[in-house]
Design an enzyme around this catalytic site. Structure first.
Site, PDB file in Angstrom:
ATOM      1  CE1 TYR A 153      -7.889  39.285 -36.681  1.00 13.87           C
ATOM      2  CE2 TYR A 153      -9.838  40.477 -37.418  1.00 13.87           C
ATOM      3  CZ  TYR A 153      -8.560  40.001 -37.653  1.00 13.87           C
ATOM      4  OH  TYR A 153      -7.943  40.253 -38.858  1.00 13.87           O
ATOM      5  CG  ASP A 248     -12.386  46.242 -31.983  1.00 16.47           C
ATOM      6  OD1 ASP A 248     -13.285  46.698 -32.728  1.00 16.47           O
ATOM      7  OD2 ASP A 248     -11.473  45.514 -32.389  1.00 16.47           O
ATOM      8  CE  LYS A 281     -16.811  43.712 -38.988  1.00 15.23           C
ATOM      9  NZ  LYS A 281     -16.290  43.211 -40.271  1.00 15.23           N
TER      10      LYS A 281
END
Length: 444
Positions: A153, A248, A281
């Protein structure tokens, strides 16, 4: 005191009331789908406050938190250094729409730990960072095709909301309403950890591929590592065909190691480095902040220097950068990751032992402060294998732990997170709760 694994057995009254109220004004009652508990059943807990490794819901019930806001809270909630930085920054101003010294300091701190990046652009979310990195890769290469992997994702940008077709090297089909077929016609979806499919994709489309984007440890199919041969072949093929390799690391960056997951692969693959890295994050410490970066020659293709446009009103927000900078400075202290990894391993080992004692099949994996577990006899390597997990049993495990004050992700496809605030006692309580739940599951 007995606790049930039934999701309807003990719903806190205030959370139930808030959820009913929320559903009247917010689609599904939540602002991000997984929070709705649709995967596990029952009513989501509305959180009132958090401190250290613990959450308290609107009814005052305490939980040991293994979600950590889906990864950012590596220091736990309310860490004094982060709190002080945010309070000081807020007094100076919430947002300026102009550059600040702190943006430069945060950029320098990120680059200091991630040597594959020579320049970095700050943004506000992982989705924004991922879609901007892909636009940059297309602009830098002059190509259109992107390669992604089933189960990875990268945010909810239109071109990434796709799943694999029925054959090898098949272009994807949209998995969300509102995404026109022509938007995803250049997105090629392959199976994770399948070297043969990767070879075939480049053999068929290599001259048109702008980039390969992957999670080095896929955290949205629970916790699945890219094998070293798979990662190495991706790097080789991108280099040979002039495509860019994008890692990612929104989840793994500064979470599994100080240099991210790429630093772990660099130890096993000589000269390994991605062309672009996407971060989020942890670098915001719980504030809305993300980034993407890479070599100077590629990053200078971005406006205002180059033709690839990207902008954001709140990019480099002064309060968010203060929180992120304080977080990165704390986690770079000597021994931080050794202690964090040891605590995570203790939790996973305890979970395995508790399951084994009751004859429940379970395997775990972890790195740094990130972990995953599967109700399977062996670790899966791709998304179809993850789907073999016993979903109903996981749901009972989730609710059994929740009833005992242990809060894991409310979906079997999500990784979990440990913070430096988790104590040995937190782990011991969590393992004891798991042992009770596995005992119930073995009788079901």
């Amino acid at each position: 005191m007995t606790h049930s694994t039934d999701p309807t057995a003990s719903t806190p009254a205030r959370s139930q009331q808030l959820f009913e109220r929320a559903q009247r004004v917010i689609p599904g009652g939540v602002n991000s789908p997984v929070r709705a508990f649709r995967a596990v059943g029952g009513t989501p807990r509305f959180i009132a406050r958090a401190q250290g490794a613990h959450l308290w819901d609107a009814d005052g019930q305490r939980y040991i938190d293994y979600i950590g806001s889906w990864g950012p809270m590596i220091l736990g909630h309310g860490h004094p250094a982060a709190l002080e930085a945010v309070q000081k920054a807020a007094l100076e101003g919430f947002s300026f729409g102009a550059p600040t010294e702190r943006e430069v300091e945060l950029a320098e701190e990120i680059l200091r730990h991630v040597p594959s990046m020579e320049m970095v652009r700050l943004v506000s979310s992982g989705t924004e960072a991922g879609m901007s990195a892909i636009r940059l890769a297309r602009g830098a290469t002059g190509r259109s095709v992107i390669v992604k992997f089933n189960g990875c994702y990268h945010g909810h940008a239109d071109s990434l909301l796709v799943k694999a077709g029925s054959g090898l090297a098949t272009f994807g089909h949209a998995t969300s309403a509102g995404v026109p077929p022509e938007v995803v016609q250049h997105t090629l979806v392959l199976e994770y950890n399948d070297v043969a499919q990767l070879d075939e994709a480049f053999a068929l489309h290599g001259a048109d591929i702008a980039c390969v984007i992957m999670e080095p440890i896929a955290g949205n199919m629970n916790f699945v590592r890219a094998s070293v041969p798979f990662m190495q072949r991706a790097r080789e093929l991108c280099t040979q065909h002039g495509a860019l390799l994008i890692l990612d690391e929104v989840m793994t960056g500064f979470r599994v190691a100080l240099g991210g997951a790429q630093s772990l692969y660099a130890q096993q693959i000589p000269g390994f480095a991605p062309d672009l890295t996407v971060l989020g994050k942890v670098i915001g410490g719980g504030m809305p902040l993300a980034a993407f970066g890479g070599p100077r020659a590629v990053m200078e293709q971005l406006a205002p220097l180059g033709p690839v446009y990207q902008a954001g009103t709140l990019s480099g927000n002064p309060v968010a950068t203060a929180c992120g900078l304080a977080t990165l400075r704390e986690i770079s202290r000597p021994g931080f990751y050794d202690r964090l990894a040891a605590r995570t391993r203790a939790w996973m080992q305890g979970l395995e032992d508790a399951a084994r004692a009751e004859g429940v099949p379970l395997v775990t994996d972890c790195e740094g402060g990130m972990f995953g577990f599967f109700l399977l006899p062996e670790l899966p390597q791709n998304y179809p294998q993850v789907l073999a997990t016993d979903g109903p049993r996981f749901n009972r495990l989730f609710h059994g732990l929740l009833a005992r004050g242990v809060y894991i992700a409310p979906a079997l496809y999500e990784a979990g997170f440990v913070s430096s605030a988790h104590t040995e006692d937190d782990i011991a309580q969590s393992v004891a709760a798991a042992r009770e739940v596995f005992r119930e599951l073995s009788k079901a």
